[in-house]
Each structure stands twice: as C-alpha cells, then as structure tokens.
Design a protein around this motif. Structure first.
Motif, PDB file in Angstrom:
ATOM      1  N   ASN A 113      44.009 -10.753  58.171  1.00 45.12           N
ATOM      2  CA  ASN A 113      43.610 -10.493  56.795  1.00 45.12           C
ATOM      3  C   ASN A 113      42.215  -9.882  56.757  1.00 45.12           C
ATOM      4  N   ALA A 114      41.972  -9.086  55.768  1.00 43.50           N
ATOM      5  CA  ALA A 114      40.653  -8.499  55.540  1.00 43.50           C
ATOM      6  C   ALA A 114      40.327  -8.619  54.058  1.00 43.50           C
ATOM      7  N   LYS A 115      39.055  -8.781  53.753  1.00 43.65           N
ATOM      8  CA  LYS A 115      38.603  -8.824  52.361  1.00 43.65           C
ATOM      9  C   LYS A 115      37.339  -7.984  52.296  1.00 43.65           C
ATOM     10  N   ASN A 116      37.483  -6.761  51.825  1.00 40.05           N
ATOM     11  CA  ASN A 116      36.384  -5.806  51.825  1.00 40.05           C
ATOM     12  C   ASN A 116      35.794  -5.643  50.423  1.00 40.05           C
ATOM     13  N   GLY A 117      34.562  -5.186  50.397  1.00 45.96           N
ATOM     14  CA  GLY A 117      33.922  -4.890  49.127  1.00 45.96           C
ATOM     15  C   GLY A 117      33.436  -6.094  48.355  1.00 45.96           C
ATOM     16  N   ASN A 118      33.257  -7.223  49.025  1.00 45.38           N
ATOM     17  CA  ASN A 118      32.692  -8.387  48.340  1.00 45.38           C
ATOM     18  C   ASN A 118      31.251  -8.077  47.933  1.00 45.38           C
ATOM     19  N   THR A 119      30.908  -8.347  46.704  1.00 43.73           N
ATOM     20  CA  THR A 119      29.571  -7.999  46.215  1.00 43.73           C
ATOM     21  C   THR A 119      28.841  -9.228  45.690  1.00 43.73           C
ATOM     22  N   LEU A 120      27.526  -9.169  45.809  1.00 40.21           N
ATOM     23  CA  LEU A 120      26.647 -10.206  45.298  1.00 40.21           C
ATOM     24  C   LEU A 120      25.420  -9.520  44.737  1.00 40.21           C
ATOM     25  N   MET A 121      25.081  -9.835  43.481  1.00 44.73           N
ATOM     26  CA  MET A 121      23.944  -9.194  42.821  1.00 44.73           C
ATOM     27  C   MET A 121      23.116 -10.238  42.095  1.00 44.73           C
ATOM     28  N   GLY A 122      21.799 -10.025  42.081  1.00 48.56           N
ATOM     29  CA  GLY A 122      20.916 -10.941  41.383  1.00 48.56           C
ATOM     30  C   GLY A 122      19.668 -10.242  40.877  1.00 48.56           C
ATOM     31  N   LEU A 123      19.176 -10.702  39.731  1.00 50.58           N
ATOM     32  CA  LEU A 123      17.929 -10.216  39.136  1.00 50.58           C
ATOM     33  C   LEU A 123      17.094 -11.420  38.727  1.00 50.58           C
ATOM     34  N   TYR A 124      15.763 -11.294  38.802  1.00 50.74           N
ATOM     35  CA  TYR A 124      14.921 -12.389  38.327  1.00 50.74           C
ATOM     36  C   TYR A 124      13.637 -11.843  37.707  1.00 50.74           C
ATOM     37  N   LEU A 125      13.094 -12.628  36.797  1.00 50.82           N
ATOM     38  CA  LEU A 125      11.810 -12.344  36.167  1.00 50.82           C
ATOM     39  C   LEU A 125      11.121 -13.673  35.908  1.00 50.82           C
ATOM     40  N   GLN A 126       9.834 -13.761  36.258  1.00 50.75           N
ATOM     41  CA  GLN A 126       9.122 -15.019  36.064  1.00 50.75           C
ATOM     42  C   GLN A 126       7.634 -14.756  35.841  1.00 50.75           C
ATOM     43  N   ASP A 127       6.990 -15.746  35.282  1.00 55.92           N
ATOM     44  CA  ASP A 127       5.559 -15.667  34.974  1.00 55.92           C
ATOM     45  C   ASP A 127       4.863 -16.891  35.552  1.00 55.92           C
ATOM     46  N   GLU A 128       3.844 -16.648  36.357  1.00 55.23           N
ATOM     47  CA  GLU A 128       2.985 -17.737  36.838  1.00 55.23           C
ATOM     48  C   GLU A 128       1.754 -17.790  35.931  1.00 55.23           C
ATOM     49  N   TRP A 129       1.680 -18.857  35.154  1.00 52.52           N
ATOM     50  CA  TRP A 129       0.656 -18.988  34.118  1.00 52.52           C
ATOM     51  C   TRP A 129      -0.344 -20.069  34.511  1.00 52.52           C
ATOM     52  N   ARG A 130      -1.592 -19.648  34.696  1.00 52.99           N
ATOM     53  CA  ARG A 130      -2.663 -20.617  34.946  1.00 52.99           C
ATOM     54  C   ARG A 130      -3.156 -21.122  33.595  1.00 52.99           C
ATOM     55  N   ALA A 131      -2.518 -22.183  33.113  1.00 51.93           N
ATOM     56  CA  ALA A 131      -2.811 -22.694  31.778  1.00 51.93           C
ATOM     57  C   ALA A 131      -4.222 -23.237  31.679  1.00 51.93           C
ATOM     58  N   THR A 132      -4.671 -23.942  32.705  1.00 53.02           N
ATOM     59  CA  THR A 132      -6.037 -24.450  32.787  1.00 53.02           C
ATOM     60  C   THR A 132      -6.483 -24.334  34.238  1.00 53.02           C
ATOM     61  N   ASP A 133      -7.697 -24.759  34.504  1.00 51.30           N
ATOM     62  CA  ASP A 133      -8.179 -24.735  35.881  1.00 51.30           C
ATOM     63  C   ASP A 133      -7.369 -25.684  36.770  1.00 51.30           C
ATOM     64  N   LYS A 134      -6.751 -26.686  36.144  1.00 47.29           N
ATOM     65  CA  LYS A 134      -6.016 -27.684  36.918  1.00 47.29           C
ATOM     66  C   LYS A 134      -4.504 -27.517  36.846  1.00 47.29           C
ATOM     67  N   LEU A 135      -3.999 -26.871  35.799  1.00 50.65           N
ATOM     68  CA  LEU A 135      -2.554 -26.795  35.582  1.00 50.65           C
ATOM     69  C   LEU A 135      -2.037 -25.370  35.742  1.00 50.65           C
TER      70      LEU A 135
END
Length: 786
Positions: A475-497
C-alpha cells in the motif's frame, strides 16, 4: 568486517590497566598549572600552543589547548612562571602565574585576532537572533550544555536518548523509546530552530550527542510556534566549528563494542563548517529478552554522519546547510526455550524448531537535509526561512520457517516515509513592551507500506487446513499534507511580569482530514531576582504518526492463521488536548537552583502506539479519553570543579475506550477498557534521575543514576513491573603523551551493581516481547585533538 568479539578483551584490557595507572599516578595538585585560552568574544580557542617559561627564559613545559580552550602543565616546581600562548591568526598572549605548594590560581589568556572579528561578531548576533525566534515563555526548560554531556560517564559517546534521561519526567522504555510527562513518544526534534520531520520509528538513534553544542528539553504548555509533537520539544543547537581542528575518538568495551568517531571543523573567511561521523558495532543492539548477561543473536552495526555549513553573506544575512545520515543493521535477539505450536509445526512439515536459532533481522535508514536563510530587515525584524527534506525506511526480514511455526505468520515488512516542506519564522520588535512573532509550516509526505506474509489456511475453529502460502499486501499513501500558522505577542507588562499570548491554526489531510485553532497563554513573574513563577495554558492538536495499517489489510487475512480477532478498524484520529502548567524556580545560591512544576492534560482521542504484529514496528491507535497529571521536582548545583543534579517526577496517565485500530485487540480487552479507566502501558508512577561530576587532581570523576517504579503490565495494564535503579560510573583525564601531544582517556562502568531489571515482560496493551535493561559493562575511550 571480521568479528572482534573474542579479541575485544585482549584489545581493551591493557588500555584499561594503563589508563587506571595513569589516573592513580597523577601528579599532586601542587604541581599543576591550569587555565583557558579564549578570543576577544570570550569563546574558547582550541589548538593554541602554550609555552611555560622560567624567569631566566628556560622552557619548563609545553601544552596545547583542547576543544574547551583548557590547558594544563604538570610537574613544575613551585615558583614564578610566564605562559606564552600562540595561535595562527591571533596575536601572542601572555600571563604570569605564581605556583606554590598548594597549587596556582586558574589562568585565563585572551588572544586578540590579527584580523577583525566582524565575522565572529556577526555570527554571534545571528545566533542570538535565531534563539529569539523561539521564545520559551510559560513552559518548563531543562538545558544540557556540551560540558554537561561531556561530564556524563560515557561523555559524548552517550546515546541521545540516554542524555535525555537526565532530564526530569523522562521515563525509559525498550527499543530506545522515551516517554515525557506520561505521553507515549510525542517528541519533536528541532535542529537550530528547524523542525526535523518525523519518520518511521525503529531501534536506532539517528541523532548523535556529539554534534550538540546544547540540548534544551521544553515541556508544559508551550508558546504558539510549537505544534504537532508537544509532550517534549528537543531543541538542538549544533556545533558550528571546531576551532581549526578536530577530534579522533576510539571507544569500546563489553559485549564486543567498538565505537570510533571523528569531528572536524574550521572557519575560512565567511565560511564556517563542522562535520562528524561515527560507527558503532556490538553484540547488544536491542534489549535482551532474557536476563542473561549476553544476548543471543543481537549484533548491530550502525553508522552516523552530520554536517553543518554556514556562509555569512553580509553582517546581517547567513545561509546555512545541514545534513544527516544514519544506517543501522540489527539482529533481533532470541528468547530460548519457547514452544512452537504443534499444528503449525505439522503444517510446515518440521518436527521442531529451537527458538534460540531464529534469524530475524531489521535494517533502518534515515536521511535529512535542511537549507536555511536567516537575515534581518532593519533593526527590528529578524527572520529565518528553511527548506527541509527527510527520508526514513525500516525493513524487517523474518525467519521464514521459525516465525511461521511460532506465530503462524512470517511477514517481510517494509515501510518508508519521504517528507519535504517549508518552515518560516519571524520576530518583529514593535516597541520596548511588545515583540510580535509569526510563522508558518507546511509539509507533504509520501508513505509506502509493503507486507509479504506467509500464513496457514485455517477453518472456523482455527485448525490448519493446508500448506502455507503468501499474501502480498502493498500500500502507498501519497500527498499527505500538514500545514500550520501562528501569531503571538510577547508583552512585557511590567518589569517583573511577561505575558505571551497567541493563536495557532493547523490543518492535516492524510488518512483523515482535520484541523484546529489553538489558543496559547503563558505568564512569567519574576517575584525577586532569585525567584520566578510561571503559569501557562495551551490547546494542542497532535496528528497521528505515519505507521498506519490500510483498512483493506483485514479482509486479506480472513481464514488464515493471521486473521484479526475482530473486523473493526476505525481510522486513527488526531489527538486534541487542553494543557495546564504551573511552576516555580528559585536560586538558593549563585550555584544552587531548585524548581517545582505541576501539570494537567485533558485529552480527547488520546494517541498511543503498540507492537501488534511479529515485526518490531509500532502502530498507532486512539483512546476516546485521556487524562495525564503530575508534578516534577528539580535541583542542580554547579561550580568550576563540582556539579550535581537530581530530578523526581510523579506522573499518572489514564485512558478509556479504544476507538481506532480495534482489530489489534482481543474482545475481552476492548470490553473492559470501554467501561474502565486504565493506566496506559507507558505510565510510570515515579521516575527519577541524578548525577554528580567532580574534578580532583586533574581527573574528572562522574556518576549518574536513573530510577523507575516500573511500567505497566498484565491484562489491560492493571499491574506494573518491579522498580529498578541503574547506576553508572566514569572517569576521564587529559594527559601528555610525548609526540602525540594531549590525549584524553575515559573509563565508564554501566550498571555498576549489575542490577537485573525488566523494562517489559511481554504483557500489557500493545506490548510485544519482554526486554531487560543492560547488564554491567566496562567501556574505555581514548581521544586526540588535532
């Protein structure tokens, strides 16, 4: 290659005696002058020539720095000396040292480059920018640097999975498998920030500890750029050069082990490169199914290679190419004293068969390549775009008669996977408080699964009704696809957080079609300079592995000795989960750190794998529900001459109702699991690891240990195996060997107390043959920098 089994002792015993003598006869500490050589960036310089001179200009000793920039002079009388350091391309450096009867303070010599250091500065900036593409906010990170690997009893000869066993919450299993935080496998490997596509699982370790400059194990609820395999993300930062030289290493010992390796690297203009290769052969390639010291029919030959090339196009742009290769040959170890089925013996026309004479074999191949472009646009945007490809294959060859009379089927199995894809990651520093990160991943995969099985025809009562014949199921299984997108924000809310929040979108089209939007949230709060808290949540989407069985396979084997116990074969679904993580780390002293981390995972369509056929290849299936929870305790202590660590994890992994690939299970097991929460077969209540390394009189002594309370066994995993402890010891020392220059000797004793313990006993959900841990072994090594 001729067998070296009988001669191994003769080769290594004199070397071991000589090395032990060298350690015992080491000069007193008062006669040692030690130090390091580094460039203006603080990076160690290897192969620097050092000369020790007396006040009247006489040469009192000569040495050469090693890969870590370290050097030593031994045997000098107390007094005042000058040390001169020279290396092509650098100005001469000097240092004055006072040697007393109590020794001398460590010396550090900095060599200024005769040429500008712009190339090194640019490469270092790009390395930091690449690290910035992969934030580790909210989850747990366990770091192992090159010096930590070298401090293990076997050093860089330690297999990659054994290195990871030093991290918290990592449970050991047979066939080189690891389970992190109660998950079956589900590990993702990244090389310099690029995902290494997964392939067909086998026995071999395709990755080599030698080429790792640093290994980070990320667990918990991770930021949005981490998807797919998320029980643990193994980030590997590779070596990129070898300071205009290399290393030859010969390692070996018990059970016919011979393991030569070579590393070499250099920087020429804008081009830096590093390559390594190794070969391993021994008589214990796979875990022994018996408790004996020497397995029967367990020879292996494995070769590995890795290369890294980097070209600096301009100060802000770098083109990198990486490639790896692995080939493994394995004999499948035999379990003597097994009884063949009388009907199968009669059907095959043989009177009997000695199970210790079985001849099953497996071959594995693994190839991967990565081409990455990293650059910056302006001062605020960094990105990396990578193309990757990987090919893996596993071929199992049965004993054509033996497997037939013991199992009723002799299957020749070939499985392969070929993947190609694209990964892009970017970081944009919006302002001092916000850093945006975005990226994409896309891959396509072609799978091949060939199965040629010899079986007996049987009637409804299971009686053999004729001569064996062969069924071909390709058996063969060709053309299997996997796709992903991401978006994120690193927020320095305070000097400690610091808050990291984002969203990930994934879509797959393989044996099933599915997708998911996955929110992520992580918080890090630095309460004091010494104490940090973190909390995080992640929604995870985990596609099934590629080792799947085609539905039409079942009908082909109806009326044979390899017929399924039932005809139900629902497709394997992707796993979906909610993951919560909460932890704290505290620095008791500058050298002493402790941490605690708790986690909970709620799962739909929990993915697991099992060995269901005669071939030692795993196939996936789902539980309808799962829940995994636990707590980890960690501690580490590190000074210049002494380091130690200890980890303890308490984990529970429960599941209910098998909902795919049901034909692999007996009906009574299916019925029980449908109405009961059971422990998964890889669930281990307590897992611990610890280690220590101490440098004394120029020799580094080390020890490490792993503990497991026992994986599951019995009907529906209702029991567990006994607990075990394995302790390993080692020592290594650099010494001068005349014209050969500086050599390093190493001795390691694995399972020093020769504790006999069983990882698997052949029972449990999806568990095949029994496997025992390694018996005591003595190994010696000798390496040379050039």
């Amino acid at each position: 290659m001729p067998s070296i089994k009988k001669g191994a002792g003769a080769v290594w015993a004199p070397a071991g005696f000589a090395f032990a003598l060298a350690v015992h006869a080491a000069p007193a500490a008062a006669a040692d002058i030690r130090g390091t050589v580094a460039d203006a960036l603080g990076q160690p310089l290897a192969a620097a020539a050092l000369t020790l001179k007396t006040p009247d200009g006489q040469v009192a000793g000569q040495a050469r720095s090693d890969a870590s920039g370290q050097f030593a002079f031994s045997g000098a009388a107390p007094g005042t000396y000058a040390i001169l350091a020279n290396k092509p391309g650098f100005q001469t450096g000097t240092a004055i040292v006072n040697l007393t009867a109590q020794g001398a303070a460590p010396v550090k010599i900095t060599l200024a480059s005769k040429e500008a250091l712009e190339i090194s500065v640019a490469a270092e900036r790009l390395n930091k920018a690449r690290s910035g593409l992969s934030p580790q906010t909210g989850g747990s990170v366990y770091r192992l640097a090159d010096q930590d690997i070298q401090a293990l009893p076997e050093g860089a000869n330690t297999s990659f999975n054994q290195v990871l066993l030093q991290a918290p919450g990592v449970a050991n299993d047979s066939f080189g498998q690891l389970h992190v935080r109660g998950d079956h496998g589900n590990l993702q490997y990244r090389i310099n920030g690029v995902i290494l596509p997964e392939g067909i699982s086998g026995f071999g370790q395709a990755l080599d500890s030698r080429f790792a400059q640093r290994i980070d194990l990320l667990t918990g609820a991770l930021p949005a750029q981490y998807g797919y395999r998320t029980a643990g993300v193994v980030e590997i930062e590779t070596k990129t050069r070898f300071d205009q030289g290399g290393r030859l290493d010969l390692y070996g010992g018990s059970r016919g082990t011979v393991n030569p390796s070579v590393e070499y690297g250099n920087t020429q203009g804008n081009l830096s490169y590093y390559v390594t290769g190794s070969f391993l052969t021994n008589n214990a390639g796979i875990e022994n199914p018996t408790s004996s010291s020497s397995p029967i029919h367990d020879r292996t030959e494995q070769s590995k290679g890795f290369g890294y090339l980097s070209y600096l196009i301009d100060p802000t742009t770098r083109l990198t190419a990486m490639f790896g290769t692995y080939d493994g040959k394995f004999q499948i170890p035999n379990n003597p004293g097994q009884t063949a089925t009388p009907a199968y013996l009669a059907g095959a026309g043989v009177a009997g068969f000695d199970s210790s004479k079985l001849d099953e074999r497996q071959r594995e191949s693994n190839r991967y390549g990565i081409l990455a472009l990293q650059s910056s646009i302006g001062a605020n945007f960094d990105y990396q775009v990578a193309l990757f490809t990987r090919y893996t294959s596993v071929r199992f060859n049965p004993d054509p008669v033996g497997d037939l009379v013991f199992n009723g089927v002799a299957s020749q199995v070939f499985r392969s996977s070929s993947s190609t894809g694209l990964q892009g990651d970017g970081t944009y520093r919006l302002n001092d408080s916000h850093t945006l990160r975005m990226g994409l991943f896309a891959s396509t995969e072609n799978i091949r699964s060939d199965n040629s099985s010899t079986v007996f025809p049987v009637d409804a009562g299971g009686t053999v009704t004729g001569a064996p014949y062969t069924i071909v199921d390709n058996n063969a299984k060709n053309g299997n696809t996997l796709m992903g997108l991401y978006l994120q924000d690193e927020w320095r809310a305070t000097d400690k957080l610091t808050v990291n929040y984002g969203l990930r979108a994934d879509q797959m089209d393989a044996f099933v079609k599915a997708g998911q939007l996955s929110p992520r949230l992580g918080l890090v709060y630095k309460a004091t300079p010494e104490t940090t808290f973190h909390a995080s949540y992640a929604r995870y989407f985990t596609p099934p592995p590629t080792e799947l069985v085609s539905p039409r396979t079942l009908a082909l084997f109806s009326g044979t000795s390899n017929a399924a116990s039932n005809m139900q074969n629902d497709p394997v679904q992707p796993e979906r989960s909610h993951y919560f993580d909460l932890g704290m780390s505290h620095q008791l002293t500058p050298a002493f750190n402790v941490g605690v981390d708790a986690f909970y995972k709620q799962v739909t369509n929990l993915l697991d794998e099992g060995q269901f056929g005669q071939a030692l290849i795993f196939s996936p299936f789902n539980y309808a529900q799962g829940k995994i929870y636990g707590i980890e305790l960690t501690a580490s202590y590190k000074t210049d001459s002494f380091s130690a660590y200890a980890n303890l994890a308490r984990t529970t992994s429960l599941a209910k109702q098998i909902t795919s690939a049901q034909f692999n299970f007996s009906q009574d097991e299916l019925d029980y699991i449908a109405s009961h929460w059971i422990h998964t077969d890889h669930d281990q209540k307590y897992t611990a690891s610890a280690g220590v390394a101490y440098t004394w009189l120029g020799t580094q002594y080390s020890a490490d240990a792993i503990y497991g309370s026992g994986l599951r066994r019995g009907f529906a995993n209702t029991e567990h195996l006994p607990s075990y402890v394995q302790v390993n010891l080692g020592a290594n020392r650099k010494f001068q060997a005349g014209e050969l220059g500086t050599l390093e000797g190493r001795v390691a004793v694995i399972n020093v107390f020769d504790r006999v313990y069983e990882l698997r006993d052949g029972s449990g959900v999806g568990v095949g043959a029994p496997q025992f841990g390694p018996r005591r072994g003595l190994f010696l090594g000798l390496s040379k920098l050039f």
